[in-house]
Design a protein around this motif. Structure first.
Motif, PDB file in Angstrom:
ATOM      1  N   HIS A   1      11.825   3.402  -2.725  1.00  0.00           N
ATOM      2  CA  HIS A   1      11.299   2.326  -1.882  1.00  0.00           C
ATOM      3  C   HIS A   1      11.460   2.673  -0.401  1.00  0.00           C
ATOM      4  O   HIS A   1      10.520   2.498   0.402  1.00  0.00           O
ATOM      5  CB  HIS A   1      12.033   1.021  -2.192  1.00  0.00           C
TER       6      HIS A   1
ATOM      7  N   TRP B   1       7.479   5.207  -1.665  1.00  0.00           N
ATOM      8  CA  TRP B   1       6.856   5.403  -2.973  1.00  0.00           C
ATOM      9  C   TRP B   1       7.039   4.128  -3.804  1.00  0.00           C
ATOM     10  O   TRP B   1       7.846   4.073  -4.728  1.00  0.00           O
ATOM     11  CB  TRP B   1       7.470   6.609  -3.674  1.00  0.00           C
ATOM     12  N   GLU B   2       6.283   3.101  -3.470  1.00  0.00           N
ATOM     13  CA  GLU B   2       6.525   1.773  -4.010  1.00  0.00           C
ATOM     14  C   GLU B   2       6.242   1.659  -5.507  1.00  0.00           C
ATOM     15  O   GLU B   2       7.005   1.031  -6.238  1.00  0.00           O
ATOM     16  CB  GLU B   2       5.689   0.739  -3.244  1.00  0.00           C
ATOM     17  N   ILE B   3       5.136   2.243  -5.982  1.00  0.00           N
ATOM     18  CA  ILE B   3       4.797   2.133  -7.403  1.00  0.00           C
ATOM     19  C   ILE B   3       5.862   2.802  -8.259  1.00  0.00           C
ATOM     20  O   ILE B   3       6.355   2.225  -9.245  1.00  0.00           O
ATOM     21  CB  ILE B   3       3.411   2.754  -7.693  1.00  0.00           C
TER      22      ILE B   3
END
Length: 337
Positions: free
Chosen positions: A38, A42-44
């Motif tokens: 996060h 790289w949120e996903i």
């Protein structure tokens, strides 16, 4: 008529019932990798790791509760081992990631739960200390600093000055616990440990992250620290980051000199420091050393790669254990005599 033998409901349930408290390190490792992803944007991927961490946390929490209610002697016996403190650390790490999603009420509930567990488990663990202990002895520091990180995070989100000051007390107390744990740590574990020896580095990394979160919590609205306080916190945070990287290097060299490639549950305690170091370096700009963020991004992928390797080992080990249990286990007799 003799009563038929009573067996667990399934081979999986029998395998799951054998999980030790140290299994909580899997939640810690997965949760902190989610936090680091996060912070790197790289949120996903971060959300995928968060879902996995939450699923593992729920399963282990259910087992923790069942043992407390049904197997009190076993629960007390396991609660006296350092691995029991993974319950506190894992809950705090999850709370920190949940807070980043904006769910501060849920994060606060997790902080309250971890705070209730912390003194009980800490007293039980300290009471059973020994002269020479594995790396899990540093979980006393990790659990305490986990509370400090989450409290500081919520203090910034909720503009709660009192919570930031509680986090500051926990931060300093965690450092004291680290020093005490260092005197109990068996240094031979550096070359002989099965994975939890890396917590010696992870405890420093989470302390550095706690320092960074305390620095970040300050604002014109809260005015938590004066110039002297801020300076001391900044110097401590920078010093902890340097010490963490030093431990990281020493442990990495020891792994190269004495490879330990066989899977062990304690390898999750290796993933946690790797992810925690990446997360701590991602916040290094707060301490005035933003150039370390690039190193943090590199070490993040090292943590992800090791997480994948350990996860494959865990799945393979679980399949083997469940299959062998299913083969060896006797069948419940239904014949009446």
């Amino acid at each position: 008529m003799p009563a038929p033998p009573v067996l667990p409901a399934s081979p999986f349930r029998a395998w799951w019932a054998q999980r030790s408290p140290a299994a909580g390190a899997a939640v810690m490792a997965t949760g902190i990798v989610s936090v680091a992803l996060h912070l790197a944007g790289w949120e996903i991927l971060s959300l995928i790791f968060l879902v996995l961490a939450c699923a593992a946390w729920l399963g282990l929490a259910a087992e923790f509760t069942l043992r407390l209610l049904r197997e009190r002697e076993r629960w007390v016996s396991e609660a006296e081992t350092p691995g029991a403190l993974t319950a506190v650390a894992a809950t705090a790490v999850l709370g920190t990631r949940v807070s980043a999603l904006g769910h501060d009420a849920l994060a606060g509930a997790l902080l309250a739960l971890a705070t209730v567990l912390w003194p009980v488990l800490l007293v039980l663990v300290v009471r059973r200390r020994r002269p020479r202990m594995p790396g899990s002895v540093f979980l006393c520091c990790v659990a305490t600093q986990g509370l400090a990180v989450l409290a500081a995070t919520l203090a910034a989100a909720e503009s709660a000055a009192w919570l930031a000051r509680v986090a500051l007390v926990l931060f300093w107390f965690g450092l004291v616990l680290y020093v005490l744990a260092l005197f109990r740590f068996d240094l031979r574990q550096v070359t002989e440990g099965a994975g939890d020896h890396w917590v010696a580095s992870g405890a420093i990394a989470i302390s550095a992250l706690a320092g960074a979160e305390l620095l970040a919590a300050d604002s014109a609205r809260l005015y938590l620290w004066n110039d002297d306080d801020f300076g001391v916190l900044r110097v401590m945070t920078v010093g902890l980051l340097v010490l963490d990287l030093a431990w990281y290097g020493v442990l990495l060299v020891a792994e190269a000199v004495r490879p330990r490639l066989r899977y062990d549950t304690r390898r999750w305690a290796t993933v946690f420091p790797l992810g925690m170091t990446a997360a701590a370096l991602a916040t290094s700009a707060v301490a005035g050393i933003p150039w370390l963020e690039g190193l943090g991004r590199v070490l993040l992928w090292v943590a992800v790669a090791v997480w994948l390797a350990v996860a494959v080992g865990a799945v393979t080990s679980a399949r083997t254990a469940i299959a062998s249990g299913a083969v060896r286990g006797p069948v419940r007799s239904t014949t009446r005599r």
